[in-house]
Scaffold this active site. Structure first.
Site, short mmCIF file in Angstrom:
data_model
loop_
_atom_site.label_atom_id
_atom_site.label_comp_id
_atom_site.label_asym_id
_atom_site.label_seq_id
_atom_site.Cartn_x
_atom_site.Cartn_y
_atom_site.Cartn_z
CG HIS A 67 -0.36 -0.23 2.44
ND1 HIS A 67 0.06 -1.52 2.95
CD2 HIS A 67 0.28 0.46 3.46
CE1 HIS A 67 0.45 -1.71 4.05
NE2 HIS A 67 0.78 -0.16 4.25
CB CYS A 179 1.27 -0.72 12.00
SG CYS A 179 -0.06 -0.28 10.92
#
Length: 638
Positions: A67, A179
């Site tokens: 991503h 994260c």
């Protein structure tokens, strides 16, 4: 909004044979481009590779979710490839990946799409669901599986666990997952923990710290009622709210692959007592040392910016409102109104270096580092030494950088050392041991650093004096470059003092030297302002917003406006500014421009000799530095 609305059927390829990770990335990017999600293929690939450099996006169990968030993305989207034979995507479990999704997210704007995509990440934690996707024979079948699973997930989310309604005797555990990007691992870790908690019969709630902020945040009551807390994160989270609770610290990788171990550890976890220390993670290897240093540096710079901008503009207003003819040597303070603005603006500037050092230290060591960093920055500004504790040798922003990092890493070491102290001393660490030891040590460090700066300053002054006035153009280059080197530090101060001393001679050569000094100090802020407009991708959003203010500071001879930019990227910014300022100083000498005032910028141009050519020197120097900034600075990843 449904997940399938983010997937154009043309962006799905089934039963593909892929030889390598690079080929997989190229095919997925090509699909995004084909369905019209991208405006710049190369730019988006750069964002994808930058994310992979931080750590693989193949989380194991046959799944890879690369991503990227980039200005090269026109609209948010999702593409997918199934590869039954698998491809080596450097997965955490070492196994090949056969189900690949790639997320393209645009910069800025709303992050509503991330909430939808996060749902997909949670769904991918179901092995049976992933298997049906890999075995799909048609795109319609693939999308139908996603719609069915999403409906099931929505129904489950509508009946979230209420810890207060858990049966008596049921174990209650809460968690936080996070994260660095907050797109994939955050939500997959949460889903893995939720599935395992359901399997074990544990009443469980999890807060996801996603890129759009906290999702499903825990309440104070839920935390209070919980028997234990699991922190599965690859970045810092606020630990103060878990004071007095049993806490298990882990990474998202642990939560995704071995959730049962985390619940087992919760049984015997030690009680957490918040002292302001930075929470330690079991796995922070996905962030390079350089990236960590940059993050700490930017924390200081971002907090310093308001003081530089507010103070600088007030000082500029003081020059605008003052009467130069009353006392040229006291320009900015001659009238009561001007003196008020100059005093208030100067007070704001006085906080600049302590704020820079303090928040660098705070980023490294959290609250224990803040006070120590503030003191270190203040000592850098005052120039305290062992011989003269009151201060007489300021080390300016370079000294503040030393103070910030020294304070932060010393306090981090001190926290580890104090972990070995008896539990009975836990309460006095944040109120006595940390501040007393930290401030004492940073005082010793800065009193040792500042004399080195003083020796450098004396040597430079000697060199400048020995040059005399026989080589005016080389002298103009040197003085201009020195003004841009540390912007208030020993080099800058040595050049300015040399200029004002020459001014006292009351002759043309002395006035030429002062003119070269001032134009060299005006170039850095103006060059920064130009660069933020011409090369916006080289600067952060905050830097771009503050950039135009530097036009005002530059024209007012407030070199400090460039300090936040120089502090954030000294290796590229300082050389660029030095070259442009050196060029401006040389041209000022060539044009034989003169200045009979020690300060004032454009407000003293009426007393500048050859003022039109002086403007040419200023413009050329600023353009040179601007171009160099565009060439040398790296593109910023937001």
């Amino acid at each position: 909004m449904k997940i399938s609305e983010f997937i154009d059927p043309r962006g799905i390829k089934l039963q593909e044979a892929i030889a390598s990770q690079d080929e997989a990335i190229d095919k997925l990017i090509a699909l995004h481009n084909e369905v019209g999600n991208l405006s710049d293929v190369a730019g988006f690939k750069e964002a994808i590779l930058a994310r992979e450099a931080k750590g693989t996006t193949a989380i194991g169990n046959g799944i890879a979710v690369p991503h990227g968030k980039s200005a090269a993305v026109k609209k948010a989207g999702l593409v997918a490839i199934t590869c039954p034979a698998g491809v080596d995507y450097k997965a955490l479990d070492g196994k090949p990946s056969n189900l690949l999704f790639m997320i393209a997210a645009p910069e800025g704007g709303a992050d509503t799409h991330l909430e939808v995509l996060s749902k997909l990440m949670q769904m991918l934690m179901d092995p049976a669901f992933c298997k049906t996707l890999v075995e799909s024979k048609s795109v319609d079948e693939f999308l139908a599986h996603i719609d069915a699973k999403e409906a099931e997930k929505d129904a489950a989310n509508a009946n979230k666990t209420d810890l207060s309604k858990a049966a008596s005797g049921t174990k209650k555990i809460v968690a936080v997952t996070a994260c660095p990007t907050g797109i994939a691992h955050t939500f997959m870790a949460a889903e893995s923990l939720e599935q395992k908690a359901k399997e074990l019969g544990i009443a469980f709630r999890v807060e996801k710290d996603g890129s759009g902020g906290a999702k499903d945040p825990l309440t104070a009551k839920e935390i209070e009622e919980a028997d234990a807390v699991i922190i599965a994160a690859d970045k810092n989270v606020d630990m103060s709210v878990f004071d007095g609770k049993k806490v298990v610290l882990a990474s998202t990788k642990d939560a995704i692959h071995t959730p049962e171990k985390l619940f087992d550890k919760a049984e015997t976890a030690s009680v957490y007592h918040h002292t302001g220390a930075v929470s330690k993670r079991s796995d922070d290897s996905n962030e390079s040392i350089g990236r960590q240093l940059y993050k700490h540096l930017m924390n200081g710079v971002s907090h310093m910016l308001p003081f530089v901008i507010g103070g600088g503009i007030l000082i500029a207003i003081a020059f605008l409102l003052d009467d130069y003819s009353i006392d040229p040597s006291n320009f900015g303070m001659n009238t009561p109104v001007a003196a008020w603005f100059k005093t208030v603006g100067g007070a704001a500037f006085g906080f600049m270096l302590p704020i820079l050092a303090g928040f660098i230290a705070q980023s490294i060591a959290d609250r224990p580092g803040l006070a120590v960093g503030f003191v270190g920055g203040a000592l850098a500004a005052s120039g305290a030494t062992f011989a003269a504790p009151g201060g007489n040798i300021p080390s300016a922003f370079l000294g503040a950088l030393v103070a910030g990092f020294a304070a932060g890493y010393f306090m981090k070491w001190l926290e580890k050392l104090c972990d070995k102290l008896p539990q009975s001393l836990e309460g006095i660490k944040p109120v006595l041991i940390y501040p007393l030891c930290g401030i004492t040590v940073i005082g010793v460090i800065m009193c040792a650093v500042n004399p080195i700066v003083g020796a450098l300053n004396a040597w430079i002054s000697g060199v400048l004096s020995s040059m005399g006035t026989t080589s005016l153009v080389p002298l103009g280059i040197i003085l201009g470059a020195m003004m841009a080197t540390d912007m208030g530090g020993p080099l800058n101060k040595a050049a300015y003092v040399f200029g004002t001393a020459a001014l006292a001679e009351q002759n043309e050569v002395g006035w030429m030297i002062m003119a070269a000094v001032m134009v060299g100090g005006m170039v850095p802020p103006i060059a920064i302002a130009l660069a933020t407009l011409i090369f916006p991708k080289k600067f952060t959003v905050a830097e771009r917003k503050a950039g135009p203010v530097n036009f005002i500071m530059g024209f007012c001879f407030i070199t400090e406006g460039a300090i936040p930019y120089a502090a954030a990227d000294p290796l590229h910014v300082i050389p660029s500014l030095m070259v442009g300022s050196g060029v401006a100083g040389a041209l000022s000498m060539v044009f034989r421009c003169t200045l009979m005032a020690p300060h004032g910028g454009i407000f003293v141009f009426p007393v500048v000799g050859h003022w039109a050519l002086y403007l040419v020197a200023l413009a050329v120097g600023s353009i040179v530095s601007c171009v160099l900034l565009g060439l040398l600075k790296k593109t910023v990843e937001e």
